[in-house]
Write a protein that holds these residues in place. Structure first.
Motif, PDB file in Angstrom:
ATOM      1  N   LEU A  54     -20.055 -25.101  29.208  1.00 58.11           N
ATOM      2  CA  LEU A  54     -19.512 -25.939  28.258  1.00 58.11           C
ATOM      3  C   LEU A  54     -18.021 -26.298  28.470  1.00 58.11           C
ATOM      4  CD1 LEU A  54     -20.615 -25.514  24.541  1.00 58.11           C
ATOM      5  CD2 LEU A  54     -18.522 -26.923  25.166  1.00 58.11           C
TER       6      LEU A  54
ATOM      7  N   THR B 115     -12.970 -30.898  22.371  1.00 64.10           N
ATOM      8  CA  THR B 115     -14.194 -30.220  21.850  1.00 64.10           C
ATOM      9  C   THR B 115     -13.846 -28.581  21.851  1.00 64.10           C
ATOM     10  OG1 THR B 115     -16.101 -31.632  22.718  1.00 64.10           O
ATOM     11  CG2 THR B 115     -16.538 -29.199  22.263  1.00 64.10           C
TER      12      THR B 115
ATOM     13  N   LEU C 158     -23.832 -23.884  18.881  1.00 71.79           N
ATOM     14  CA  LEU C 158     -24.864 -23.809  19.640  1.00 71.79           C
ATOM     15  C   LEU C 158     -25.839 -22.606  19.584  1.00 71.79           C
ATOM     16  CD1 LEU C 158     -25.891 -26.167  21.548  1.00 71.79           C
ATOM     17  CD2 LEU C 158     -24.540 -24.902  23.579  1.00 71.79           C
TER      18      LEU C 158
ATOM     19  N   LEU D  10     -22.148 -33.279  20.951  1.00 77.38           N
ATOM     20  CA  LEU D  10     -21.342 -32.913  22.280  1.00 77.38           C
ATOM     21  C   LEU D  10     -20.892 -34.003  22.806  1.00 77.38           C
ATOM     22  CD1 LEU D  10     -23.061 -29.483  23.067  1.00 77.38           C
ATOM     23  CD2 LEU D  10     -20.682 -29.570  21.859  1.00 77.38           C
TER      24      LEU D  10
ATOM     25  N   ALA E   5     -17.952 -24.534  19.511  1.00 77.85           N
ATOM     26  CA  ALA E   5     -19.178 -25.128  20.116  1.00 77.85           C
ATOM     27  C   ALA E   5     -20.179 -24.200  20.429  1.00 77.85           C
ATOM     28  CB  ALA E   5     -18.742 -26.352  20.974  1.00 77.85           C
ATOM     29  N   THR E   6     -19.653 -23.304  21.111  1.00 83.43           N
ATOM     30  CA  THR E   6     -20.674 -22.305  21.655  1.00 83.43           C
ATOM     31  C   THR E   6     -21.306 -21.376  20.580  1.00 83.43           C
ATOM     32  OG1 THR E   6     -19.292 -22.007  23.724  1.00 83.43           O
ATOM     33  CG2 THR E   6     -20.867 -20.138  23.409  1.00 83.43           C
TER      34      THR E   6
END
Length: 198
Positions: free
Chosen positions: A134, A147, A156, A192, A152-153
């Motif tokens: 990512l 981001t 996700l 994303l 975000a990880t």
């Protein structure tokens, strides 16, 4: 009873154990519970494994091996980072549904035993690999600038891991699992990717 005992293998015993662990929790499961669920004696279980922790290790290994194998696939190792990330996310969702009881158990371990701590460490290594993809995709300009990679990880994996709570393969089979995967990909990557990107 003897006939049933003769038909048991380490794999079929493991399948029974995973079901019991998921239903009762690992800590709430005794060898007596496992023996009752399998319809065999405790001594018959000990013939296959030294104890319930070995069954846990084999179960979470099956889940982790499936996830780790995703990172070894050619599409996970070549090309732009965003394409590799999409492949890994797609395959992670597929592995989760293919090995649903095993991944469910993996996601419920809390680190109370040596095996659970080992499993959590392997999970962290997998998560770090995805986070690195990512990060590279952001650096290559293929994901939205600014981001927050760590957040975000987590989001996700939160989305993917939640599948274990509601997905039931007997209610639709391969067609439904394929729809779930496509929904994960479109939902995740629509957010994303940067504005104006495909």
């Amino acid at each position: 009873m003897a006939a049933r005992r003769d038909t048991y293998t380490p794999q079929t015993l493991l399948q029974v154990a995973v079901g019991v662990f998921n239903e009762r929790g690992y800590d709430g499961t005794s060898m007596e519970h496992l023996a009752r669920a399998a319809g065999i004696s405790k001594s018959s279980i000990y013939h296959h494994v030294p104890g319930k922790e070995e069954l846990l290790r084999r179960a979470v290994s099956h889940a982790l091996d499936g996830l780790d194998a995703v990172l070894e696939e050619p599409a996970a190792g070549t090309g732009p980072a965003v394409d590799r990330l999409e492949h890994v996310v797609r395959r992670t969702a597929e592995v989760l549904m293919e090995r649903l009881p095993y991944v469910t158990l993996l996601l419920r371990v809390r680190g109370n035993t040596e095996t659970e701590r080992w499993a959590l460490e392997r999970r962290r290594e997998f998560d770090h690999s995805v986070a690195e993809l990512l990060r590279k995709a952001v650096a290559e300009g293929d994901l939205r600038p600014g981001t927050d990679v760590r957040l975000a990880t987590r989001l996700l994996f939160g989305m993917i891991n939640s599948i274990v709570e509601w997905y039931r393969p007997q209610r639709g089979g391969p067609q439904v699992s394929s729809q779930v995967v496509e929904a994960v990909i479109s939902t995740a990557f629509a957010g994303l990717r940067g504005t104006g990107r495909p």
